[in-house]
Design a protein around this motif. Structure first.
Motif, PDB file in Angstrom:
ATOM      1  N   ASP A 115       0.945  -1.160   0.068  1.00  0.00           N
ATOM      2  CA  ASP A 115       0.157  -0.062  -0.031  1.00  0.00           C
ATOM      3  C   ASP A 115       0.854   1.292   0.051  1.00  0.00           C
ATOM      4  OD1 ASP A 115      -1.795   2.205   0.581  1.00  0.00           O
ATOM      5  OD2 ASP A 115      -3.218   0.817   1.655  1.00  0.00           O
ATOM      6  N   ARG A 117       0.301   4.285   0.647  1.00  0.00           N
ATOM      7  CA  ARG A 117       0.173   4.981   1.740  1.00  0.00           C
ATOM      8  C   ARG A 117       0.822   4.562   3.095  1.00  0.00           C
ATOM      9  NH1 ARG A 117      -6.337   4.555   1.938  1.00  0.00           N
ATOM     10  NH2 ARG A 117      -5.528   2.238   1.559  1.00  0.00           N
ATOM     11  N   TYR A 118       1.306   3.319   3.207  1.00  0.00           N
ATOM     12  CA  TYR A 118       1.993   2.853   4.649  1.00  0.00           C
ATOM     13  C   TYR A 118       3.293   2.836   4.382  1.00  0.00           C
ATOM     14  CZ  TYR A 118      -2.303  -0.031   5.402  1.00  0.00           C
ATOM     15  OH  TYR A 118      -3.473  -0.427   5.867  1.00  0.00           O
ATOM     16  N   THR A 119       3.847   3.087   5.565  1.00  0.00           N
ATOM     17  CA  THR A 119       5.286   3.100   5.708  1.00  0.00           C
ATOM     18  C   THR A 119       5.689   1.707   5.596  1.00  0.00           C
ATOM     19  OG1 THR A 119       5.243   2.991   7.946  1.00  0.00           O
ATOM     20  CG2 THR A 119       5.486   5.321   7.010  1.00  0.00           C
ATOM     21  N   TYR A 161       8.508   5.380   2.652  1.00  0.00           N
ATOM     22  CA  TYR A 161       7.455   4.899   2.071  1.00  0.00           C
ATOM     23  C   TYR A 161       7.705   4.121   0.613  1.00  0.00           C
ATOM     24  CZ  TYR A 161       4.340   7.690   4.961  1.00  0.00           C
ATOM     25  OH  TYR A 161       3.626   8.287   5.984  1.00  0.00           O
TER      26      TYR A 161
END
Length: 329
Positions: A115, A117-119, A161
């Motif tokens: 994803d 948006r995820y770190t 990211y």
């Protein structure tokens, strides 16, 4: 008959697939009827514990569908998958979710597997959240650092990211995430296909080291024959949704005419080892309208009226060597 032949293979199998089928239907319209095709058609194979089983074939032969069926990411139309002697179809959703800790997948495209948006930290801790594994703050850090170091990444990358990582680094994150819950079985769906050649070698080296260190079992999906011959202990050859041959070793001689042609298309980068390649002639049958006999008959130089009339069954040609052909080479 395929089951009888498979039963003669070594019994120490982590995964056993029997008559697995996945059918898809096209939507009908005002001037068209509903048609169906079998992306995976009565496939039977075993995945020995601690070994690498490779699956090869042309694009569209059903390799990736088979990978998802084995992990029950999609439900089969017919057939069954046994994992550690447990029939996956017999499990309730909660039981299946718990069992997924032992079986994970590394996807082909590292760019879409995480994803954006995820770190990296959140991506690696997500499996624990999904499985309801409670980790204290200190334990989270320990698990995170262990996973990152296991795949050869710097701990500083945990706050990055996905767009800040290269393709090879993303694939290492994907491998780390698959290892988070300490599985015993990994399905690798062309894990190096979108990477540069030099990075491919690093990823294969990493997978090999992890297999030795953790005692993992792999189902390795690929169309790269040189890679399969190097990395795999056994090779399964698919054609139009069916298994046409199972080679007991990476260097075993293929007997099915399609498998032989496929293997002969692999070149060695040495001018002293030149090959004369005989190209296949004829058209691939439509998967929506397969012929009654062998699907390869119209392209096979050894085809007979029997081949066009009767489909050959997967049977034992030699010890551990299974072939679906009336006239093996």
């Amino acid at each position: 008959m395929a089951d009888e032949a498979q039963a003669q293979l070594p019994s120490d199998n982590l995964v056993a697939v029997r008559d697995l089928t996945r059918e898809y239907k096209s939507s009908g319209g005002l001037f068209s009827t509903v048609r169906s095709m079998r992306a995976v058609n009565e496939v039977s194979l075993d995945v020995p514990r601690g070994k690498v089983t490779g699956v090869v074939g042309e694009s569209g032969c059903g390799k990736s569908t088979l990978a998802r069926l084995v992990l029950r990411l999609i439900a089969p139309t017919a057939g069954r998958v046994m994992f550690n002697d447990t029939d996956l179809a017999s499990l309730a959703p909660a039981q299946l979710r718990k069992l997924r800790r032992s079986m994970q997948m590394v996807f082909q495209d590292p760019y879409s597997a995480i994803d954006p948006r995820y770190t990296i930290r959140r991506a690696l801790l997500e499996p624990f959240e999904v499985q309801g594994v409670a980790l204290g703050k200190g334990e989270q850090e320990d698990r995170l650092l262990a996973l990152i170091s296991k795949v050869g990444l710097s701990p500083r990358m945990t706050e990055s990211y996905p767009h800040q990582l290269s393709g090879g680094q993303k694939q290492r994150v994907g491998i780390a995430r698959a290892l988070a819950l300490s599985p015993s079985f990994l399905v690798l769906d062309e894990p190096t296909a979108s990477l540069d050649v030099s990075i491919q070698a690093q990823i294969i080296g990493l997978l090999e080291a992890l297999k030795q260190e953790l005692g993992l079992t792999y189902l390795f999906i690929s169309h790269d024959l040189s890679l399969v011959r190097y990395f795999c202990d056994r090779i399964v050859v698919m054609y139009l949704g069916r298994v046409v041959e199972i080679l007991p070793g990476a260097r075993a001689e293929a007997c099915h005419h399609y498998a032989r042609t496929l293997m002969d298309s692999h070149f060695v980068p040495d001018p002293r080892h030149r090959k004369a390649v005989t190209p296949l002639v004829g058209e691939i049958p439509s998967p929506f309208n397969l012929p009654p006999g062998c699907a390869f008959a119209e392209r096979c130089p050894a085809a007979s009226p029997l081949c066009r009339r009767e489909r050959p069954l997967l049977s034992e040609h030699a010890t551990g060597h299974l072939v679906a052909c009336h006239h093996p080479a």
